[in-house]
Scaffold this motif. Structure first.
Motif, PDB file in Angstrom:
ATOM      1  N   VAL A   1     -13.404   5.228  -3.733  1.00 44.27           N
ATOM      2  CA  VAL A   1     -14.281   5.668  -2.644  1.00 44.27           C
ATOM      3  C   VAL A   1     -15.693   5.789  -3.201  1.00 44.27           C
ATOM      4  O   VAL A   1     -16.073   6.823  -3.755  1.00 44.27           O
TER       5      VAL A   1
ATOM      6  N   MET B   1      -3.213   4.739  -2.668  1.00 48.13           N
ATOM      7  CA  MET B   1      -4.253   5.487  -1.983  1.00 48.13           C
ATOM      8  C   MET B   1      -4.821   6.544  -2.934  1.00 48.13           C
ATOM      9  O   MET B   1      -4.226   6.832  -3.971  1.00 48.13           O
TER      10      MET B   1
ATOM     11  N   GLU C   1       0.839  -1.199   0.000  1.00 47.89           N
ATOM     12  CA  GLU C   1       0.000   0.000   0.000  1.00 47.89           C
ATOM     13  C   GLU C   1       0.872   1.245   0.000  1.00 47.89           C
ATOM     14  O   GLU C   1       1.738   1.406   0.869  1.00 47.89           O
TER      15      GLU C   1
ATOM     16  N   TYR D   1      -9.660  10.789   1.027  1.00 43.74           N
ATOM     17  CA  TYR D   1     -10.899  10.035   0.845  1.00 43.74           C
ATOM     18  C   TYR D   1     -12.117  10.943   0.692  1.00 43.74           C
ATOM     19  O   TYR D   1     -13.249  10.464   0.670  1.00 43.74           O
TER      20      TYR D   1
ATOM     21  N   ASP E   1      -7.320   3.074  -5.183  1.00 41.56           N
ATOM     22  CA  ASP E   1      -8.280   3.170  -4.094  1.00 41.56           C
ATOM     23  C   ASP E   1      -9.550   3.816  -4.646  1.00 41.56           C
ATOM     24  O   ASP E   1      -9.482   4.887  -5.258  1.00 41.56           O
TER      25      ASP E   1
ATOM     26  N   ASP F   1      -4.837   3.357   7.947  1.00 41.08           N
ATOM     27  CA  ASP F   1      -5.689   3.681   9.093  1.00 41.08           C
ATOM     28  C   ASP F   1      -5.014   3.319  10.403  1.00 41.08           C
ATOM     29  O   ASP F   1      -4.971   4.120  11.345  1.00 41.08           O
TER      30      ASP F   1
ATOM     31  N   ARG G   1      -9.044  -1.264  -4.957  1.00 40.19           N
ATOM     32  CA  ARG G   1      -9.287  -1.483  -3.538  1.00 40.19           C
ATOM     33  C   ARG G   1     -10.462  -0.570  -3.199  1.00 40.19           C
ATOM     34  O   ARG G   1     -10.387   0.651  -3.382  1.00 40.19           O
ATOM     35  N   CYS G   2     -11.561  -1.141  -2.739  1.00 40.96           N
ATOM     36  CA  CYS G   2     -12.796  -0.384  -2.569  1.00 40.96           C
ATOM     37  C   CYS G   2     -12.988  -0.006  -1.107  1.00 40.96           C
ATOM     38  O   CYS G   2     -13.187  -0.863  -0.234  1.00 40.96           O
ATOM     39  N   ASP G   3     -12.911   1.290  -0.868  1.00 42.21           N
ATOM     40  CA  ASP G   3     -12.970   1.855   0.477  1.00 42.21           C
ATOM     41  C   ASP G   3     -14.351   1.650   1.103  1.00 42.21           C
ATOM     42  O   ASP G   3     -15.373   1.737   0.418  1.00 42.21           O
ATOM     43  N   TYR G   4     -14.370   1.397   2.402  1.00 37.80           N
ATOM     44  CA  TYR G   4     -15.608   1.285   3.186  1.00 37.80           C
ATOM     45  C   TYR G   4     -16.645   0.453   2.421  1.00 37.80           C
ATOM     46  O   TYR G   4     -17.801   0.855   2.278  1.00 37.80           O
TER      47      TYR G   4
ATOM     48  N   GLU H   1     -12.495  -3.311   1.266  1.00 38.57           N
ATOM     49  CA  GLU H   1     -12.213  -2.952   2.654  1.00 38.57           C
ATOM     50  C   GLU H   1     -13.488  -3.225   3.449  1.00 38.57           C
ATOM     51  O   GLU H   1     -14.286  -2.346   3.736  1.00 38.57           O
TER      52      GLU H   1
END
Length: 448
Positions: free
Chosen positions: A130, A78, A45, A93, A128, A289, A197-200, A229
């Motif tokens: 969002v 990121m 990362e 983000y 990444d 994080d 990479r898929c946030d939340y 994620e």
């Protein structure tokens, strides 16, 4: 409703809008033909703001040889988009434009150069993404129905969070969903990236992820990596290859604080219950994080040796290993991603050498990545045998900061192994003396 795609930008090619609602793009470069299977991934990362003094994409390009030296085959960037300015905390983000590269990081051409150079080194690049929210000054705000609203008709921040710098998206709106998927397609074509990479991810409905991934995998002559994620089991059904192993992260901290090493194996088995074949959990001892809000591995695991021992455990027990910017040189302080941080890449050269040996052995050893585990129970020593066909790998780790004399299992006594850390052969007796946080990585392939 795709008017947001047509604003002037020298990096963005002209587009036409076909009847299916998606824009058409021209493929930049040659699609990468060496996307690893999920079980073979070694992921790194990148916190762009910490990776270099310039804090940009060129700074990442300049570190690609370093990253490659760790056996890495997947790079996770990121977010690289412009950041919102309303209610801002300068978080990457908080996305102001899904289809722009922030001038802070460079340009589309810089991103293209990064994917080109990574691919030359056998490294896939995932971005990444969002999907749950945008900044308050994203142009999508012109479409109020694209956002979640309260009973007074006011757009709200994501429920259940304190993320006041972002506005929650409404996934009941099909136009918004199509615009989101279109933006994801943009980077695949225009920058030749290899997945997301898929946030939340847990905050976004299953049916959107299914729709998005089903659409993206129709891209001709392409394979992709999709990392959620999140830890919902239905992420795998939606098409994700990997989800986060948060339980393992909590468990390994407990073990280094005195709990039995056997909890690691229990956690591993629980995480892999009902996981479809070919899908995996992402294992980490830190990420952006945890490093920002928790502590660095050096603090969590009691120094360089403890941090390295924890990485050995996470890497070989099973799943997919993740390294985070600076972890391999023992960054001791927390690393912010809200502003630029400085990493001393010359710190702890012995630790970096250890990481190189650990990760390169792992990358070259099919048995390490796919072998069947045999566990030798002990409270303070992890002793693990991995077997694949006629290959065997033995991992022995002392999880305590004190010397322990460990009586070897009978099947390992008086046997000869290749020692990956010293590049020598090692003959085991009936017991072995391990100093605090000491570890062994052994193979029955003496010609390794």
């Amino acid at each position: 409703f795709f008017s947001f795609c047509s604003k002037s930008n020298t990096d963005r090619p002209p587009v036409i809008i076909p009847s299916d609602g998606y824009n058409e793009y021209t493929q930049y470069g040659t699609p990468f033909a060496s996307i690893p299977k999920a079980e073979d991934i070694i992921m790194y990362e990148v916190n762009l703001r910490a990776m270099s003094l310039t804090g940009d994409l060129n700074g990442v390009i300049n570190k690609l040889d370093h990253i490659s030296s760790l056996g890495v085959n997947v790079l996770w960037l990121m977010p690289i988009h412009p950041i919102g300015e309303i209610n801002s905390v300068n978080s990457p983000y908080s996305i102001r434009d899904f289809m722009e590269v922030s001038s802070e990081y460079g340009s589309l051409n810089d991103l293209r150069k990064l994917t080109d150079e990574a691919h030359k080194r056998g490294i896939s690049v995932i971005m990444d993404w969002v999907a749950n929210h945008t900044s308050w000054d994203n142009s999508w705000m012109e479409n109020k129905d694209w956002y979640t609203q309260n009973s007074s008709g006011e757009i709200i921040h994501p429920p259940g969070t304190n993320w006041l710098d972002v506005a929650d998206l409404n996934f009941s709106n099909e136009e918004m969903r199509l615009a989101m998927i279109d933006a994801m397609k943009y980077w695949i074509y225009e920058a030749n990236i290899d997945g997301y990479r898929c946030d939340y991810a847990d905050g976004v409905p299953y049916d959107f992820w299914k729709q998005a991934i089903d659409t993206l995998i129709l891209t001709p002559e392409r394979d992709f990596i999709f990392l959620a994620e999140g830890d919902r089991n239905n992420h795998f059904n939606a098409g994700f290859d990997l989800t986060f192993a948060w339980n393992s992260y909590s468990t390994i901290k407990e073990v280094f604080n005195g709990q039995s090493i056997n909890k690691i194996f229990t956690s591993h088995n629980n995480e892999y219950t009902n996981i479809p074949d070919g899908k995996h959990k992402l294992r980490f001892t830190t990420n952006h994080d945890e490093s920002a809000w928790d502590a660095s591995p050096i603090v969590l695991f009691d120094g360089v040796m403890g941090a390295t021992a924890a990485t050995v455990i996470n890497t070989f027990v099973g799943g997919v290993p993740l390294l985070y910017t600076g972890q391999e040189v023992g960054v001791a302080t927390t690393t912010s991603f809200f502003d630029n941080s400085t990493i001393d890449w010359d710190a702890n050269p012995d630790m970096l050498l250890s990481y190189n040996r650990i990760m390169n052995f792992y990358s070259q050893s099919d048995c390490s990545r796919s072998g069947i585990n045999t566990i030798y129970s002990h409270n303070d020593i992890m002793c693990l045998r991995k077997t694949l066909d006629n290959k065997e790998v033995i991992i022995i780790v002392n999880v305590r900061n004190q010397s322990i004399s460990y009586s070897l299992p009978e099947s390992l006594q008086n046997t000869i192994w290749y020692n990956a850390m010293s590049d020598t052969t090692l003959e085991l007796d009936t017991q072995i003396d391990l100093s605090g946080y000491d570890y062994l990585i052994l193979s029955n392939d003496l010609s390794f």
